[in-house]
Design an enzyme around this catalytic site. Structure first.
Site, PDB file in Angstrom:
ATOM      1  N   SER A 199      -6.867  44.552  56.558  1.00 50.01           N
ATOM      2  CA  SER A 199      -7.684  43.490  57.166  1.00 50.01           C
ATOM      3  C   SER A 199      -8.113  42.468  56.137  1.00 50.01           C
ATOM      4  CB  SER A 199      -8.977  44.071  57.758  1.00 50.01           C
ATOM      5  OG  SER A 199      -8.698  45.073  58.664  1.00 50.01           O
ATOM      6  N   HIS A 208      -5.063  40.608  61.483  1.00 47.03           N
ATOM      7  CA  HIS A 208      -3.775  41.249  61.213  1.00 47.03           C
ATOM      8  C   HIS A 208      -2.687  40.412  61.872  1.00 47.03           C
ATOM      9  CE1 HIS A 208      -5.245  45.186  59.713  1.00 47.03           C
ATOM     10  NE2 HIS A 208      -6.319  44.816  60.368  1.00 47.03           N
ATOM     11  N   HIS A 216      -2.697  50.633  63.826  1.00 40.04           N
ATOM     12  CA  HIS A 216      -3.746  51.634  63.719  1.00 40.04           C
ATOM     13  C   HIS A 216      -3.667  52.568  64.923  1.00 40.04           C
ATOM     14  CE1 HIS A 216      -5.232  47.963  61.708  1.00 40.04           C
ATOM     15  NE2 HIS A 216      -5.791  48.788  60.849  1.00 40.04           N
ATOM     16  N   TYR A 242      -6.124  53.743  66.409  1.00 38.00           N
ATOM     17  CA  TYR A 242      -7.166  53.387  67.389  1.00 38.00           C
ATOM     18  C   TYR A 242      -6.694  52.332  68.373  1.00 38.00           C
ATOM     19  CZ  TYR A 242      -8.298  49.387  64.345  1.00 38.00           C
ATOM     20  OH  TYR A 242      -8.226  48.253  63.596  1.00 38.00           O
ATOM     21  N   GLU A 243      -5.592  51.646  68.049  1.00 40.41           N
ATOM     22  CA  GLU A 243      -5.042  50.678  68.998  1.00 40.41           C
ATOM     23  C   GLU A 243      -4.316  51.384  70.143  1.00 40.41           C
ATOM     24  OE1 GLU A 243      -3.341  46.937  66.974  1.00 40.41           O
ATOM     25  OE2 GLU A 243      -3.404  48.393  65.346  1.00 40.41           O
ATOM     26  N   ALA A 277      -9.340  47.652  53.953  1.00 37.55           N
ATOM     27  CA  ALA A 277     -10.770  47.394  53.839  1.00 37.55           C
ATOM     28  C   ALA A 277     -11.468  48.700  54.187  1.00 37.55           C
ATOM     29  CB  ALA A 277     -11.181  46.291  54.810  1.00 37.55           C
ATOM     30  N   MET A 336     -10.152  53.304  58.710  1.00 36.22           N
ATOM     31  CA  MET A 336      -9.452  53.727  59.930  1.00 36.22           C
ATOM     32  C   MET A 336      -7.938  53.554  59.812  1.00 36.22           C
ATOM     33  SD  MET A 336     -11.994  51.815  62.593  1.00 36.22           S
ATOM     34  CE  MET A 336     -13.773  51.824  62.344  1.00 36.22           C
ATOM     35  N   SER A 337      -7.439  53.601  58.595  1.00 34.13           N
ATOM     36  CA  SER A 337      -5.993  53.397  58.423  1.00 34.13           C
ATOM     37  C   SER A 337      -5.484  54.293  57.304  1.00 34.13           C
ATOM     38  CB  SER A 337      -5.719  51.931  58.084  1.00 34.13           C
ATOM     39  OG  SER A 337      -6.263  51.601  56.821  1.00 34.13           O
ATOM     40  N   ASN A 396     -17.979  46.659  52.991  1.00 32.83           N
ATOM     41  CA  ASN A 396     -19.357  46.824  53.475  1.00 32.83           C
ATOM     42  C   ASN A 396     -19.839  48.190  53.017  1.00 32.83           C
ATOM     43  OD1 ASN A 396     -17.238  47.658  55.674  1.00 32.83           O
ATOM     44  ND2 ASN A 396     -19.019  48.943  56.052  1.00 32.83           N
ATOM     45  N   HIS A 399     -17.293  43.694  62.121  1.00 33.06           N
ATOM     46  CA  HIS A 399     -15.959  43.282  61.651  1.00 33.06           C
ATOM     47  C   HIS A 399     -16.070  41.943  60.913  1.00 33.06           C
ATOM     48  CE1 HIS A 399     -11.643  43.424  61.416  1.00 33.06           C
ATOM     49  NE2 HIS A 399     -11.464  42.341  62.141  1.00 33.06           N
TER      50      HIS A 399
END
Ligand code: HPA
Length: 273
Positions: free
Chosen positions: A31, A62, A84, A86-87, A114, A212-213, A236, A248
């Site tokens: 990201s 992305h 990902h 989560y997609e 990230a 998450m990746s 963050n 985000h």
């Protein structure tokens, strides 16, 4: 649907028909870190939607294209935007492009992301060399029948992130006067950010950063024999560390701010890989 060696070949053949150059190094840009692809010379840009069996990347920040060309004097293939879980993609779809890049000729994978900082000595904007990971996604891209031509049924993960490549990154950062953190990346399924209790749990488990990746891609990479270098941009502080919600937007703002240091580090590392 199971993606087989024939699907990998079909995707690789198509990419070769658009880009003659044989890539030695594969990169996956996280990201807000896609800027690196703008620096590729003689670039062939291939949208994922054109590549057989590639799904579309749906996340803001992305782009969803493969860039093949020269970067810092080396032949590279870059994923600008990744898939990902989560997609809604199965873990085999996160592994697929890694296998395709290997089929194109890549021997090394540079994976970037990230991530939220769990280690309280970290600050947003820090770059972290990934020393190891915790796969907490509950998924594994190697589940299902194993293709012994691709890799072993039970691949070794004891050096998931190459010691040799880490030393190169450390040395490059030192020469650039750039502070490089080192730590363990916890990969979660997402897409909700973690709760403060989950972050305390992850810290107790030994994680320094969370995202998450990456973990599924790295498992697939090690399975097919790619050496991996992993770099996280701490975008963050993880949930509950600061008295503020996560967003985000903050992730994108921080990666924007870190861009030039990230670029310098990766382009400094590439000629030495
Ligand atoms: N948690 C999970 N994934 C992330 C974060 C986070 O805090 N920041 C960027 N990706």
């Amino acid at each position: 649907m199971t993606l087989t060696a024939a699907h990998i070949r079909e995707a690789a053949d198509f990419i070769r028909s658009r880009a003659a150059l044989v890539p030695e190094i594969a990169l996956i840009l996280g990201s807000g870190l896609g800027v690196l692809a703008d620096h590729v010379e003689d670039a062939a840009v291939i949208p994922y939607r054109d590549i057989p069996h590639f799904p579309l990347s749906t996340v803001e920040g992305h782009a969803g294209e493969l860039v093949v060309g020269r970067l810092a004097g080396r032949n590279v293939v870059i994923m600008r935007g990744r898939f990902h879980m989560y997609e809604g993609y199965g873990p085999e779809l996160t592994a697929f492009p890694v296998r395709v890049m290997k089929a194109l000729g890549a021997r090394t994978l540079v994976v970037t992301n990230a991530a939220g900082g769990i280690n309280t000595s970290y600050r947003p904007g820090d770059l972290m060399l990934i020393t190891d990971h915790l796969n907490l996604t509950g998924r594994n891209p190697l589940v299902g029948p194993n293709d012994d031509e691709l890799g072993p049924r039970f691949p070794d993960m004891s050096e998931a992130y190459s010691r040799r490549l880490r030393a190169i990154a450390r040395e490059t950062a030192r020469e650039q006067g750039l502070e490089l953190r080192e730590g363990v990346y916890a990969g979660l399924l997402g897409p909700s950010y973690e709760t403060p209790a989950e972050i305390r749990m992850l810290r107790a488990l030994g994680a320094d950063a969370v995202g998450m990746s990456t973990v599924a891609e790295v498992i697939a990479a090690r399975h097919c024999g790619l050496d991996v270098l992993g770099i996280s941009c701490i975008s963050n502080m993880a949930a509950g560390i600061l008295d503020q919600p996560l967003s985000h937007e903050e992730v994108m703002e921080t990666t924007e701010r870190v861009k030039s240091r990230f670029l310098a580090l990766v382009t400094g590392v590439i000629p030495r890989l």
